[in-house]
Each structure stands twice: as structure tokens, then as C-alpha cells.
Design an enzyme around this catalytic site. Structure first.
Site, mmCIF file in Angstrom:
data_model
loop_
_atom_site.group_PDB
_atom_site.id
_atom_site.type_symbol
_atom_site.label_atom_id
_atom_site.label_comp_id
_atom_site.label_asym_id
_atom_site.label_seq_id
_atom_site.Cartn_x
_atom_site.Cartn_y
_atom_site.Cartn_z
ATOM 1 N N THR A 181 0.866 -1.176 0.000
ATOM 2 C CA THR A 181 0.000 0.000 0.000
ATOM 3 C C THR A 181 0.901 1.225 0.000
ATOM 4 O OG1 THR A 181 -1.754 1.129 1.187
ATOM 5 C CG2 THR A 181 -0.221 -0.133 2.534
ATOM 6 N N LYS A 436 -9.096 20.117 13.104
ATOM 7 C CA LYS A 436 -9.663 20.018 14.446
ATOM 8 C C LYS A 436 -9.742 21.395 15.066
ATOM 9 C CE LYS A 436 -8.190 15.297 14.616
ATOM 10 N NZ LYS A 436 -7.485 14.197 15.262
#
Lengths: 552, 552
Positions: A181, A436
């Protein structure tokens, strides 16, 4: 100890060749269509296993492929794992240094290479690279001019061997497959699939709650066989006794339309761009795709317009699916539930445009920064964690990555999602990109999608920059179309965001740039921007609209 | 070592309760229909697990049920295995001494009992029996008059406990289920199912190649939940998110017809006699069973007439399936293959009347006495051997039986079958009943079916008696209808056999008797006849038609 025999993939081959001996395996080649049957396939797979054994491949050895989607590649799918070795499919689209790293890391002993991809593999060769490789096998009946050596052609490689092979009884934890990956940072991470994981994934894809694969299906995997085993379709298709259609190297939309029409394809699968291309082709050309019942779309989100057009113009169901290399790969599928077929069409497309429902056998959690599960209300964000019998619990030789990506066998997917009251998962951002702010999360992806909707915007990306009070605040980076009025565009964009999202989502600053930095594979590289703006200078003195969530 | 998390059944419960919280679980009771949902079910299962833990049940303990098909019984299906204990479903139709033996052999600690079955269990009680049992739980909200003790009622048993339970992460080889298989000779043999086997069997039943179970199905298992977990349907139904309908104790054909009509049942399952009863009921009464799409028939062979009547009169597909307790139980299913729907109807019924095709994941061999595989020609006989991830490899505490029934993890099914060119298995006899003559096998079952076809025959059974030259020769035992002319009947029967089978299949003698000896469960007991005729006196001096196979 009570128990049963091991879960291995070989019985799928046994069943297909014995119960469906005449079902076809069709492969598009430069010379036209090549046809064989499961009965012939079984013999070829045995020959290949014999050849591999003769070449010194032993249990646990890794054998690589560097190939497009075709019948010979499919032969490696059963031969390599069933003789006890490990099928390692290499992505030929990776940069050279990743290919070098991967072959070295996996210690591949043999590499099967497509003639058309041989130059790419040669190009990746460097002093000292590919040391583990004892043999290249060209996927052809003769060897083209190549610098790869020692090399033989596939037909010569297998020709001397028997069409029967004395298959070993393998343990179910035998490593059988491998994919890497590509992290956006760091080296690629090796993901291993055991016999048991491949078996479980195959069984999970067959039912209605999976991909609903039936013996009368004709299945064409357009998703490359080096992308997580073409999402496992070659195995699933065999287990069901369905007909295979492999589109060969670099199929055009015209090639795909012809294959659908001529072979009676009922189901196909690939990333969204492929299907956008097919829709464009169909707009301009006559082609009868009436055999096609469904298209599995994964890899990235399927635009709702694609789902709608295939449904309304071609009576083809787009089956939206989500998964990961670490998940073999299937995780969620956006089927409608019983009763939902009575919803207004737009609501149906809305559901089917989400990533969907976990398939039977898997479990998920969606957690906030404190590890608490977020409510299933379609609004609250959290990171998606998954676990199950075909989800890996570690990377190959990468304890550092294990620590980062796993918590007690739960895979932290790195995807930030909402889950609606019916349990449909929707990806809203990558965990590393989510912003955030004031204890709540802002989706950079949703902001970008909205910003990209403006005609004067060529590229848009949003990152969080550090903020003393709110932790992070969003800043938008915009590549304007040539000739755009930046001041007008800036206030347009702010209005656009305010109209669609809570006020505190509004970027504190809009910065115009010439180009968004890109990774080697062409994706936006937000890391470069984040490194550049890792202090709050950009938004110093700014007063955000309202940086904490309110009730609207 | 690479790998994934364990295969256990609990994620099926998680998925159903989270993704299909409102789907119903319907149960017929003496007081009418009781309804609940997966969301409620999950809470009840947690309460039951809490109660079991409180009662001292620990990992690996066996907990028994002695119950019909209802919602509370279904609660034990997930609670007992998911807390780490072993669900042991006892067949209340067994003779008392088998029930005593089974409870003693399994060392059951708690027994859940239906009030209507309590007298049967009491009846099976004897000095010293049930010593391992610490507690009886009556499947009711109050305890009826009973000699079983200590005893409590189910609702009191679970009421104090929380609707959430801290489920353990179990290893996949954890024993989770148990059934006893009634040998015709000797004590019942215990068969254990691990978490992994239950998981694999559930996954295998879901796809089209299995039982094709979908989220919009409404599934009514008529097959008792003490018969190999109602063929696994309660688990499969949950994994798919389908609606459950449990017909309760002793449902009549009228009850079944009403449940189908009122609950919209799409799929049901049971032994042939149930469906013969339903057909008779439908002949005489109005009932709308149009929701019903398919009936899974197993346990014994489905008469072709039943397959045909359901198809032609009710548009219901009879799905013929075969399995064994040792196989969890599903092995073969008689689906038509792609293209076969164009065959003449009679040929379709012929295929669908066979035991069918192995489901994906299993392997089979059909072997003669020398262990050689017989050709797939629909004619040659052999014993069916199977293996796979949900086929047991041993019996509980029975090394003697293991030696008899297993060869290197292959289960010798004891069924003699033919396999046709398309791979459809057809059972022609039990291995212990097949007659071995001149090196070839004669099916006692097929001879009996033909003999029973004569109007003057009430019962017929055929056994092999020893023969010096041919090893064995068939002798028919006939119970004639009252008033039949035995001489005429005898020559009729010989003609009947000659017309249908090779000459050497003709019984050397036809013996008229008053009654065929029966086993405790009412089956023909050929062993008694074989013991009686274990020498060749019966056929001494006879010259068989032709006792070796010829070419006709």
C-alpha cells in the site's frame, strides 16, 4: 480439539473445473480475443505450479507479477498460492524507487512481466536492485528484446509440465498473497494475505450483502489485478463458477463497450474515471450494453451523477463499495435496504453514493480523539476502525507502522466518516487532513468539493493551521482560473462556504497560489503546505467568524 | 505471523442489531404471535449471557436445550456460544436411554426445556441420570408443575441482568455448538462445531450457490432447531439481516399456511413430509402463499411430484439440499446451472430431484471399495467422501467411530451415490445397505422404491445375503396388502425389476413376511433381517438370472 479442514482457495478451483468445466475465461490481447475454459484453466494452473516447483520455488517463497489483467495473470492467481508460495502483485504505476524497494523488501524470487511493462521494470533497475530475483518470465509466447535477465517466455516456462499437480494440503495461516500500500509518506507498506483471509474474503463477496456473484454472471474486472487482487474478483468469480472477461492492457472505453456487448458482461468493476469515460463514449457511439446489470465502483467516491446516469439511461445499478489494501479489500457496500426502493430517487442515489454498509463478518467502530464512539446521526465525525477475518492485523516487517495503524487488532483506517441512522458509512475526510477546531472536526474534503464547484477555481485545497485558542483553523489554497478577479472570487468563496456549512467551518484565510503541490502519483500533497504553514502567522490577528461549533 | 481476527459468530449479531434494528423476529406461541426486533433481541441475548455467567457457566461449559422452534430458543443460539460456552441442542424425539446417555456424555450444566417437552425429559430421568445438570430453565414466564429440579422460568432467569454484556474475544477453535447424530447401531455420536465452523457454514449458506439468503427475505425454519441448528438458518438469517419466523411447537399445515400468509414468508425449510402435508392442506383450503419463493427440502429425498406441484401450482421453487450432522449440515444443493432453465421441465425436475452440487468451499470424492474414484457418468456407484471448513474431522470422545468414519480428514458419509456428467450427486443407497454382487454394487434403495410401486405391496425391503460365488445376492422381503395373491405378486415383482434394471439386479428370492422389523424411531431395521439371513440358506441352489453385470 474439534475442528475442520483448513480454509484454502484451492477447493474453489476444484469446484469450478469440475462443476463448470465449459464456462469461459476470455482475455483481450493485442491479437484479438483468447478463450479458454475452467477445465483447460485447471490444467494450465497445474503446469504453472510444476514449472514453479522446477524453478526452485518452495513453500513461503514470494513470486511477483508485473502485469495487466489477462488470462495468464489469472493463472498465477491460483498456481502460486495453491503450491504454497505467495502471490505478490506489483503495481507498475509506482515510481521506480518504490518498485526497487518493494522487490527488495519482499525478496521476490521470480517476476512475471508483461512485454508492454518490461521497459518500465527495466527502467526501475539499478545497480544492486532486484538481487533476489532469479528469473524473469515474460507473459508471452516469445521473449521480446529486453535487458531483464535471465528471462524466458511464459509458454516455454510451463510447456514441459504435467496438467495435473499433486497439490499440498496447506495450513490456513500460510501466507498466500501480498500487496503493498502506497503511503503518502514513507516507504510502501507490505500487506500479506493468508490462505484463510483469501478464503474468507471470497466467501464474503459472494452473497447479496456482498457483491451478489452468481454462476450465470459474466464478470469483467477493469480494476487492475495489481490493485488488491482486482478487489478479489478473480477468486470470487471462480468460487461462483461465473465467466471471466479480462480486458487486457490499457483498454479504451471502446474496448470495454465492445467486450460488454460481445461477451455479455453482467457485472464489471473499477474506479470512477473508467465509467465517466464509458459514459462519454456511449454518448457519441452506438453500443449495446444491455447485458450489463451492475458496476462496482470503488477506489474513490462515485459521483452521484454517474450513479444516476447509469440507472436512468442504461438501467445499470452502480454498486458503490469501499475497502482498503489492508482489508483484502472489501469493507462496505452501498446496497439499499429492504423498503428503500420506495424512497424518492434522489434519496436512493444519496444512500447509494455513500460508502455503504459493513458486509457480514466485519465489525466497525467510529471513534473521536478520546476513543469514544460517535453517535450514528449522519453528522458527527469520527475515525473509522474495522476488524474481521479478512482485515490484516500487522504490516510486513514494519513494527513502526503497526503501532501507528492498529489498536488491539482494530485497523485504524485513517478515514474520517459519518454514519447515518441506518448505518451507512460516508467518508468525509482523511484523518490526517481533517481540521480540528474547538474540539470539533471540519472536513477539508467537503470544503474542497464546495470550493472546486466555483467556475473560477482550477484547484482548491484546505488545510488546518495551528491556532492558539481553537487548536487549528482552516485555510484555503486556491489556484484560480486564468483572468479571475481574486478579490471578487475570495468573497464569493466565503459566501459559498457560509451557505453550505456551519459558520465556524469558514476558512480564516483564502490564499491564492499558482499550483497545489503534488505527490509522485499526482495526488495533492498537503504535507508540503502544512510544513510551510506550521505556525499561525497566516491567520495571526484574524477573528474567525465563529471558531467553535454553534447550534446551526 | 500474518493474519486477521478470529472467525466468530458474534459479528453477525452486531451487524443485524446495528444495521437492521427494526427487522422482526416473530414467534408463534400458544397465546398467539410474539414479536420482537433485532435491537430488542441483542438486549435479550446480553441478558441471557449475564444470567448464564451468574449461574456459573464458564468458557467451554456445555449448556443444553430441549426445545421447539421459538424466539427464546433463538436467544440461546447467540448467547451461549458468544459468551464462550457450547450450545448443545438435544433432540427430544430420541428414546429415553439416548437422552440419558447424551446428557451424561456432554456433561451439560444447564438445560433449557419447553414446558410441553418437560414431561418427556422427566420421563427420561432415572436414578443417577442428569448428574451434571445444576439447573433446569423452563422456557416460559412461570414454572409449570414439574419433577425437574432445581428449576426456574426463563423470564425470571434473565430478568435481573443488563441488556449489555462485555463479550469476550474468543479464539476461532472455541467449541461453540454440539449435536448428536443417532447411529442406527451403537450410542449416539457427539459432533462439535467450533466458532470457525459455524462462521464458515453461515457464510457458505448465504450466496446463490448456497441458499441465496437476502436481507429482504422472511425465513421460517420448520426444520427443528434441534436438527443441526435448524440447518444453520437462524445464524444465516441473522448474518443477512432477514426477518425470522419461528413456528413454535407442533405446527399444523394450517399454522404454517397462516404464518406464510400473515408474515409474508419468502423461504422456508423442512423435511418432505411437512410439505406433503402443506400441499394436502392447500388442496382443501384457501390460503394465499404467494409470498413464498422457495422451500428448502432436506433430511430425506424430495419426491419429484412435490417439486413439480409446488412449481406448477404455486410458483414455488423447491430447493433440494443434502447434508449431515457432521457437515454443519449443508453439503450439496440442487440448483440448476446457467442454461438448464431451457431444458424440458421433466429434465429440470430430474436435476432438481437429485441431491445436487457441492457448495463452494467443499471438496468431494466418490470412491469404490478399492479407494479409486468412480467416473462421473450418472451410473457408477461409489461412497461419497467430503471435506471442508465446516466438515468435522472427529467425534466427541469416540476414537472408535473416528477410525470407522474418517480417512485423513475425509468424512466417509456412508452414502452411496452416483455423480452425473454435470456434477450432480444422487444418493442411491446407504453404504451399509448396498448389495455387492460380482464386484459391482446393487442399490437396495432403488429396488425397494420399484417394489413399493406395486399396488399389492405394503412394505418392501431388500438386503444382500451371502453367496459363495457372487459375494452377495439380493433378497426381497415383502409385506403384501391384505388379500393379495402371493404367487401372482411374486412374478409381477420379478417382472417389474427386470423391466427397470440390469438382469443381475433381480432378487434371487422374494420372501413374504408380516412386518418389516423397525428401529426405535420407526425406520426399517435391516440389521435384524441381515442377522437372520447371514448364511446363504435362503438362496441355496438358486441360479440367479445372471449374477454378474453384463452390458445391458
Amino acid at each position: 480439539m474439534p475442528g475442520a479442514t483448513a480454509q484454502t482457495i484451492r477447493p474453489f478451483l476444484w469446484r469450478a473445473s469440475k462443476l463448470f468445466p465449459d464456462r469461459e475465461i476470455v482475455s483481450r490481447t493485442a491479437e484479438g480475443i483468447r478463450r479458454s475454459t475452467y477445465a483447460e484453466y485447471e490444467g494450465r494452473v497445474a503446469q504453472l505450479a510444476g514449472a514453479l516447483e522446477d524453478a526452485g520455488i518452495e513453500r513461503g517463497d514470494r513470486v511477483a507479477t508485473f502485469c495487466w489483467n489477462h488470462d495468464r495473470h489469472f493463472e498465477t492467481y491460483f498456481a502460486i498460492p495453491s503450491m504454497g508460495a505467495q502471490l505478490h502483485t506489483i503495481n507498475p504505476l509506482l515510481p521506480d524507487h518504490h518498485i526497487q524497494y518493494i522487490v527488495e523488501n519482499a525478496q521476490d524470487k521470480i517476476v512475471f512481466v508483461d512485454p508492454s511493462l518490461a521497459p518500465k521494470l527495466e527502467g526501475a533497475f539499478d545497480e544492486g536492485a532486484f538481487e533476489s530475483v532469479e528469473q524473469f518470465v515474460m507473459m508471452a509466447s516469445e521473449v521480446p528484446e529486453t535487458g531483464l535477465e535471465p528471462v524466458t517466455d511464459y509458454e516455454t516456462f510451463v510447456s514441459d509440465f504435467d496438467t495435473e499437480y499433486d497439490w499440498p494440503d496447506l495450513p490456513e495461516d500460510q501466507p498466500a498473497g501480498m500487496c503493498y500500500t502506497s503511503g503518502t509518506t514513507g516507504e510502501p507498506k507490505g500487506v500479506e494475505y493468508t490462505q484463510q483471509m483469501m478464503w474468507a474474503h471470497t466467501m464474503a463477496t459472494l452473497p447479496e450483502a456482498g457483491l451478489d456473484i452468481r454462476s450465470d454472471d459474466v464478470i469483467m474486472p477493469v480494476v487492475p489485478m495489481f490493485h488488491v487482487n482486482a478487489w478479489g474478483l478473480p477468486f470470487s468469480c471462480t468460487a461462483a463458477g461465473a465467466k471471466h472477461v479480462y480486458p487486457g492492457p490499457s483498454p479504451t472505453p471502446e474496448d470495454l463497450a465492445h467486450l460488454i456487448e460481445e461477451e455479455g458482461v453482467t457485472m464489471t468493476a473499477g474506479v470512477p474515471t473508467v465509467w465517466l469515460g464509458l459514459l462519454d463514449y456511449l454518448d457519441e457511439n452506438d453500443a449495446d450494453i444491455s447485458s450489463l446489470e451492475r458496476i462496482v465502483i470503488g477506489g474513490s467516491a462515485a459521483p452521484k451523477s454517474v450513479i444516476k446516469r447509469f440507472d436512468q439511461e442504461y438501467d445499470v445499478e452502480v454498486v458503490h463499495a469501499w475497502g482498503m489494501t489492508e482489508m483484502s479489500p472489501v469493507g462496505t457496500i452501498a446496497h439499499l435496504k429492504p423498503g428503500m426502493e420506495d424512497l424518492p430517487l434522489d434519496e436512493q442515489y444519496e444512500k447509494r453514493g455513500k460508502q455503504g454498509l459493513m458486509v457480514p463478518g466485519l465489525e466497525m467502530r467510529v471513534v473521536d480523539d478520546d476513543g469514544n464512539e460517535v453517535p450514528w446521526n449522519g453528522e458527527d465525525f469520527g475515525e473509522l476502525w474495522v476488524r474481521g477475518p479478512w482485515v490484516t492485523t500487522e504490516y510486513f516487517k514494519r513494527p513502526d507502522a503497526n503501532e501507528e495503524d492498529y489498536v488491539e487488532n482494530w485497523l485504524k483506517t485513517g478515514d474520517v466518516v459519518t454514519v447515518d441512522a441506518e448505518g451507512y458509512v460516508k467518508i468525509v475526510d482523511r484523518a490526517k487532513d481533517v481540521i480540528k477546531s474547538g474540539g470539533e472536526w471540519i472536513s477539508s474534503l467537503e470544503l474542497e468539493n464546495t470550493l472546486m464547484g466555483h467556475d473560477d477555481v482550477s484547484e482548491a485545497t484546505v488545510i488546518g493551521v495551528p491556532h492558539e485558542r481553537w487548536q487549528e483553523r482552516p485555510v484555503a489554497f486556491i489556484v484560480p482560473q486564468a483572468g479571475a478577479d481574486e478579490d471578487a472570487l475570495k468573497s464569493d468563496l466565503v459566501e459559498l462556504v457560509r451557505a453550505e456549512f456551519p459558520k465556524w467551518w469558514t476558512p480564516d484565510e483564502v490564499v491564492f497560489i499558482d499550483e497545489v503541490p503534488k505527490t509522485a502519483t499526482g495526488k495533492f500533497d498537503k504535507k508540503v503546505l502544512r510544513d510551510q504553514y506550521d505556525d499561525s502567522s497566516l491567520i495571526e490577528g484574524k477573528t474567525p467568524d465563529e471558531a467553535a461549533p454553534d447550534d446551526d
